[in-house]
Motif scaffolding. Structure first.
Motif, PDB file in Angstrom:
ATOM      1  N   PHE A  64       0.894  -1.211  -0.032  1.00 42.78           N
ATOM      2  CA  PHE A  64      -0.024  -0.125  -0.397  1.00 42.78           C
ATOM      3  C   PHE A  64       0.896   1.363   0.027  1.00 42.78           C
ATOM      4  CE2 PHE A  64      -2.257   3.118   2.097  1.00 42.78           C
ATOM      5  CZ  PHE A  64      -3.603   3.442   1.200  1.00 42.78           C
ATOM      6  N   VAL A  65       2.128   1.596   0.590  1.00 43.28           N
ATOM      7  CA  VAL A  65       3.014   2.440   0.741  1.00 43.28           C
ATOM      8  C   VAL A  65       3.838   2.715  -0.645  1.00 43.28           C
ATOM      9  CG1 VAL A  65       4.489   3.257   2.066  1.00 43.28           C
ATOM     10  CG2 VAL A  65       2.727   2.446   3.431  1.00 43.28           C
ATOM     11  N   ALA A  66       4.028   1.582  -1.253  1.00 48.08           N
ATOM     12  CA  ALA A  66       5.247   1.699  -2.463  1.00 48.08           C
ATOM     13  C   ALA A  66       3.609   1.653  -3.419  1.00 48.08           C
ATOM     14  CB  ALA A  66       5.002   0.083  -2.572  1.00 48.08           C
ATOM     15  N   LEU A  67       2.534   1.894  -3.806  1.00 48.91           N
ATOM     16  CA  LEU A  67       1.385   2.298  -4.069  1.00 48.91           C
ATOM     17  C   LEU A  67       1.293   3.717  -4.319  1.00 48.91           C
ATOM     18  CD1 LEU A  67      -0.999   2.327  -6.232  1.00 48.91           C
ATOM     19  CD2 LEU A  67      -2.562   1.364  -4.776  1.00 48.91           C
ATOM     20  N   ILE A  68       1.234   4.247  -2.949  1.00 50.71           N
ATOM     21  CA  ILE A  68       1.211   5.939  -2.614  1.00 50.71           C
ATOM     22  C   ILE A  68       2.401   6.639  -3.486  1.00 50.71           C
ATOM     23  CG2 ILE A  68       0.661   7.581  -0.508  1.00 50.71           C
ATOM     24  CD1 ILE A  68      -2.267   5.868  -0.824  1.00 50.71           C
ATOM     25  N   LEU A  69       3.828   6.211  -2.984  1.00 48.78           N
ATOM     26  CA  LEU A  69       4.391   6.740  -2.949  1.00 48.78           C
ATOM     27  C   LEU A  69       4.933   7.007  -4.698  1.00 48.78           C
ATOM     28  CD1 LEU A  69       7.662   7.915  -2.469  1.00 48.78           C
ATOM     29  CD2 LEU A  69       8.112   5.487  -3.071  1.00 48.78           C
ATOM     30  N   ALA A  70       4.737   5.479  -5.253  1.00 44.63           N
ATOM     31  CA  ALA A  70       3.732   5.691  -7.272  1.00 44.63           C
ATOM     32  C   ALA A  70       3.434   6.488  -7.270  1.00 44.63           C
ATOM     33  CB  ALA A  70       4.068   4.375  -7.400  1.00 44.63           C
ATOM     34  N   LEU A  71       2.330   6.497  -6.960  1.00 41.05           N
ATOM     35  CA  LEU A  71       1.376   8.186  -7.609  1.00 41.05           C
ATOM     36  C   LEU A  71       2.037   9.192  -6.734  1.00 41.05           C
ATOM     37  CD1 LEU A  71      -2.092   6.512  -5.804  1.00 41.05           C
ATOM     38  CD2 LEU A  71      -1.545   7.205  -8.709  1.00 41.05           C
ATOM     39  N   THR A  72       2.558   9.378  -6.219  1.00 43.23           N
ATOM     40  CA  THR A  72       2.900  10.524  -5.763  1.00 43.23           C
ATOM     41  C   THR A  72       3.846  11.178  -6.640  1.00 43.23           C
ATOM     42  OG1 THR A  72       2.396  10.281  -3.137  1.00 43.23           O
ATOM     43  CG2 THR A  72       4.119  12.187  -3.415  1.00 43.23           C
ATOM     44  N   CYS A  73       4.811  10.248  -6.738  1.00 41.32           N
ATOM     45  CA  CYS A  73       5.501  10.709  -7.584  1.00 41.32           C
ATOM     46  C   CYS A  73       5.527  10.894  -9.262  1.00 41.32           C
ATOM     47  CB  CYS A  73       6.687   8.686  -7.852  1.00 41.32           C
ATOM     48  SG  CYS A  73       7.913   8.956  -6.180  1.00 41.32           S
ATOM     49  N   ALA A  74       4.660  10.202  -9.215  1.00 38.56           N
ATOM     50  CA  ALA A  74       3.793  10.320 -10.854  1.00 38.56           C
ATOM     51  C   ALA A  74       3.416  11.751 -11.081  1.00 38.56           C
ATOM     52  CB  ALA A  74       2.644   9.201 -11.075  1.00 38.56           C
ATOM     53  N   ASN A  75       2.325  11.781  -9.473  1.00 35.26           N
ATOM     54  CA  ASN A  75       2.036  13.395  -9.375  1.00 35.26           C
ATOM     55  C   ASN A  75       3.423  14.732  -9.541  1.00 35.26           C
ATOM     56  OD1 ASN A  75      -1.024  13.713  -9.342  1.00 35.26           O
ATOM     57  ND2 ASN A  75      -0.733  13.933  -7.499  1.00 35.26           N
ATOM     58  N   VAL A  76       4.382  15.002  -8.461  1.00 40.26           N
ATOM     59  CA  VAL A  76       4.997  15.612  -8.704  1.00 40.26           C
ATOM     60  C   VAL A  76       5.648  15.629  -9.958  1.00 40.26           C
ATOM     61  CG1 VAL A  76       7.324  15.717  -7.942  1.00 40.26           C
ATOM     62  CG2 VAL A  76       5.678  15.495  -6.395  1.00 40.26           C
ATOM     63  N   ALA A  77       6.312  14.656 -11.309  1.00 44.15           N
ATOM     64  CA  ALA A  77       7.016  14.573 -12.232  1.00 44.15           C
ATOM     65  C   ALA A  77       5.519  15.433 -13.088  1.00 44.15           C
ATOM     66  CB  ALA A  77       7.002  13.221 -12.698  1.00 44.15           C
ATOM     67  N   ASN A  78       4.173  14.926 -13.212  1.00 45.15           N
ATOM     68  CA  ASN A  78       3.439  16.005 -13.885  1.00 45.15           C
ATOM     69  C   ASN A  78       3.525  17.206 -13.778  1.00 45.15           C
ATOM     70  OD1 ASN A  78       0.869  16.145 -15.539  1.00 45.15           O
ATOM     71  ND2 ASN A  78      -0.570  15.556 -14.373  1.00 45.15           N
ATOM     72  N   LEU A  79       3.717  18.248 -11.911  1.00 44.80           N
ATOM     73  CA  LEU A  79       3.439  19.073 -12.035  1.00 44.80           C
ATOM     74  C   LEU A  79       4.887  19.659 -12.923  1.00 44.80           C
ATOM     75  CD1 LEU A  79       2.437  18.957  -8.041  1.00 44.80           C
ATOM     76  CD2 LEU A  79       1.153  20.142 -10.029  1.00 44.80           C
ATOM     77  N   LEU A  80       5.724  18.690 -12.553  1.00 45.93           N
ATOM     78  CA  LEU A  80       6.779  19.506 -13.284  1.00 45.93           C
ATOM     79  C   LEU A  80       6.941  19.507 -14.704  1.00 45.93           C
ATOM     80  CD1 LEU A  80       9.774  17.502 -11.340  1.00 45.93           C
ATOM     81  CD2 LEU A  80       9.476  20.081 -10.848  1.00 45.93           C
ATOM     82  N   LEU A  81       6.171  18.854 -15.304  1.00 43.92           N
ATOM     83  CA  LEU A  81       6.483  18.560 -16.881  1.00 43.92           C
ATOM     84  C   LEU A  81       5.228  19.800 -16.828  1.00 43.92           C
ATOM     85  CD1 LEU A  81       6.102  15.095 -17.827  1.00 43.92           C
ATOM     86  CD2 LEU A  81       8.374  16.632 -18.439  1.00 43.92           C
ATOM     87  N   ALA A  82       4.883  20.175 -16.344  1.00 45.95           N
ATOM     88  CA  ALA A  82       3.443  21.836 -16.580  1.00 45.95           C
ATOM     89  C   ALA A  82       4.220  22.817 -16.384  1.00 45.95           C
ATOM     90  CB  ALA A  82       2.526  20.716 -16.109  1.00 45.95           C
TER      91      ALA A  82
END
Length: 94
Positions: A64-82
């Motif tokens: 569960f923690v790994a899934l949340i961490l992956a989602l958080t990383c994807a969100n941060v990457a999306n914000l940086l790309l935007a």
């Protein structure tokens, strides 16, 4: 320790009891042999069940923690790309 394949636990315990007693006598003196509890194997099995349950719960939580961490990383990457895309537009048309 090993796994029994194709054998009932009770028959394996009956088959291994004399060998265990012989090993125990060779390793321990009379005082220690007197302190051996009668239901040692049942207690050990119950402990293993608890250990397996705790391990499964820990594994589930870590997944569960790994899934949340992956989602958080994807969100941060999306914000940086935007942000990079916005800066590129500003630089190009600015």
């Amino acid at each position: 320790m090993g796994r029994l394949v194709g054998s009932e636990p009770r028959s394996a315990q009956v088959a291994l009891a004399p060998e265990f007693q012989q090993w125990w006598r060779a390793q321990h003196d009379d005082q220690e042999r007197a302190n051996l509890p009668a239901g040692w194997s049942k207690k050990a099995r119950a402990g293993w069940t608890v250990c397996a349950t705790v391990f499964e719960a820990t594994l589930c939580c870590s997944n569960f923690v790994a899934l949340i961490l992956a989602l958080t990383c994807a969100n941060v990457a999306n914000l940086l790309l935007a942000r990079a895309a916005a800066r590129r537009r500003k630089w190009r048309y600015g």
